[in-house]
Design a protein around this motif. Sequence first.
Motif, PDB file in Angstrom:
ATOM      1  N   ALA A 156       0.843  -1.209   0.000  1.00  0.00           N
ATOM      2  CA  ALA A 156       0.000   0.000   0.000  1.00  0.00           C
ATOM      3  C   ALA A 156       0.871   1.249   0.000  1.00  0.00           C
ATOM      4  O   ALA A 156       0.605   2.205  -0.736  1.00  0.00           O
ATOM      5  N   ALA A 157       1.934   1.251   0.822  1.00  0.00           N
ATOM      6  CA  ALA A 157       2.843   2.406   0.869  1.00  0.00           C
ATOM      7  C   ALA A 157       3.543   2.592  -0.472  1.00  0.00           C
ATOM      8  O   ALA A 157       3.674   3.721  -0.970  1.00  0.00           O
ATOM      9  N   LEU A 158       3.989   1.489  -1.076  1.00  0.00           N
ATOM     10  CA  LEU A 158       4.646   1.568  -2.383  1.00  0.00           C
ATOM     11  C   LEU A 158       3.665   2.042  -3.451  1.00  0.00           C
ATOM     12  O   LEU A 158       4.024   2.815  -4.345  1.00  0.00           O
ATOM     13  N   SER A 159       2.421   1.588  -3.353  1.00  0.00           N
ATOM     14  CA  SER A 159       1.399   2.002  -4.316  1.00  0.00           C
ATOM     15  C   SER A 159       1.175   3.507  -4.271  1.00  0.00           C
ATOM     16  O   SER A 159       1.016   4.160  -5.314  1.00  0.00           O
ATOM     17  N   ILE A 160       1.182   4.084  -3.056  1.00  0.00           N
ATOM     18  CA  ILE A 160       1.028   5.534  -2.935  1.00  0.00           C
ATOM     19  C   ILE A 160       2.177   6.241  -3.642  1.00  0.00           C
ATOM     20  O   ILE A 160       1.977   7.195  -4.412  1.00  0.00           O
ATOM     21  N   LEU A 161       3.396   5.779  -3.392  1.00  0.00           N
ATOM     22  CA  LEU A 161       4.570   6.396  -4.028  1.00  0.00           C
ATOM     23  C   LEU A 161       4.480   6.295  -5.549  1.00  0.00           C
ATOM     24  O   LEU A 161       4.791   7.253  -6.268  1.00  0.00           O
TER      25      LEU A 161
END
Length: 401
Positions: A247-252
Motif C-alpha cells: 500500500a505504501a509503495l502504491s502511494i509512491l
Amino acid sequence: MEEVPPFFICPISLHIMKDPVTVSTGVTYDRESIHRWISLYGHSTCPVTQQPLIDQTLTPNSTLLRLIQSWRAKNPSTSPLATQTPAFNVSAVIEELKEEANTRPPVVRFKSLPKIKALIGEDNAIRYELERAGAVSMVSSLVLQTQLNHDSRETIEDAINLLCMLKPSTEALKKVAEQNDGELIKALSAITSQHWNYRVKIEVTHLLKLVFKAVDEVHKSDLPSDLFDGLAEILKDQNSNRATTMAALSILLEVLPCGRKNRVRVVEAGTVAVLVELLAEGENNDRKRCEAMLVVLDCLCSRAEGRLALVSHPAGIAAVAGKLLKVSNAANDRATKVLLMVCRFCGVVEEMMVVGAVTRLCMLVQVGSNGKAKERAKEMLGLHVKTWSKSPCFPLHSIVL
C-alpha cells in the motif's frame, strides 16, 4: 407470522424479492435493486462479493421465485416489502451523527459511530446504503473537524477505522478527498508521521492508497513532507505486513510522477536508503514487491538527488544489481534503467565491478532475457568495457557486444 427465510431477502434492498435474478457471481438480487446498482450508479462489481461483473446478464431465478410465491400464499398478511429488521435505521443514525458533529462543545466519543459499525458488519449492501445516506462524507468531515480542533484522539481513531470499514466507492472517495483543496488528504498525510496508534497509521496508509487512485492529478502534486516521512517509517517498520508495504509503495507509485517536489521530498524522507535495505535483505525476491521498489527507485533516480542518495548508500549499487536475473523480466528492466542512470552520471564504474554488477550485466546479455534490459546492459558494457576488461574479474570470454 412465520419468519421470512433469509434467502428470500434482496441483499441490497433488504426487502422480499419480487423478481429474483442471479448475476454472474452466483448471487441473487431483486431485479430492480441490482439494475439500479449497475445502471443508475454505474457499479461494475457484485455488491456482496465485490467481484467484477464481467457478464452483466441478469438471469431470472425461477425456482426461487416459485418458493417465494408459495411462501407468500401461506403467509398472506406479510407485506410485499417486509424486511429483515436491521439493528439500526441507516438514515436515523446518519442524522444522529450530524447532530453530534454540530454539538458544541463536542462530545468526547460519538455514540453513533459504534452504531454505524454494528450496521456494517460484513454486509456490503449495508455499506452501499450507508454511502448513499452520506456516511462517507460525514465520517470524513468528522476526521477533519476533530483533528483541526484538537478534539478527542479516540474519536479520530474511531472515524478512521469506520472509513476503512465503509470501503467507500471510488466516486465517494474522490468527492470527499478533493473537497476544500484536498483538505482530507492533508489531514490523513499528517497522521502518517505523527505519534498515533500503529493500527491507525496502517489504516490511513490503506485509505490513502485508495484516495490517490481516485483523485485527479492536481491533488497528487506538491504533497506535504509529512506523508513521505510517514511512508518511509512504514516501509522501514519490520512489523508492517506485505499488504501494508505494498500500500505504501502504491502511494509512491501514484504520486511520484506528479511533480518534482514530490520526488525531492521522498528523497529527503530517506526513502532511497529504506528501499536499498529492503532490496538487500536475504531471500527478499517477492516479485511484486521487488518490482514496485525498483520502479520507485527508477523514478527517484531520474533526478540528481535520487541518484546521489542511491550511490551514497554502501549497498546501493549491490542491492539493485543483486535483483538482476533473480526476480522477473520487469525487475531486470527497471534495475538496468537505474544502473544505467548512475553509470552515466555518478562515477560508479569501479564499484559496479567490485559488487558483481558487471558480471550480472554480462550474464544478462548472454541469456537474452528482456529486450530493453539486454540493450541497456550492452550499452553499459560498451561504455566501460575498456575499463572493466582490465580487471581480472571481468568475464571477457562471455561477452558479445
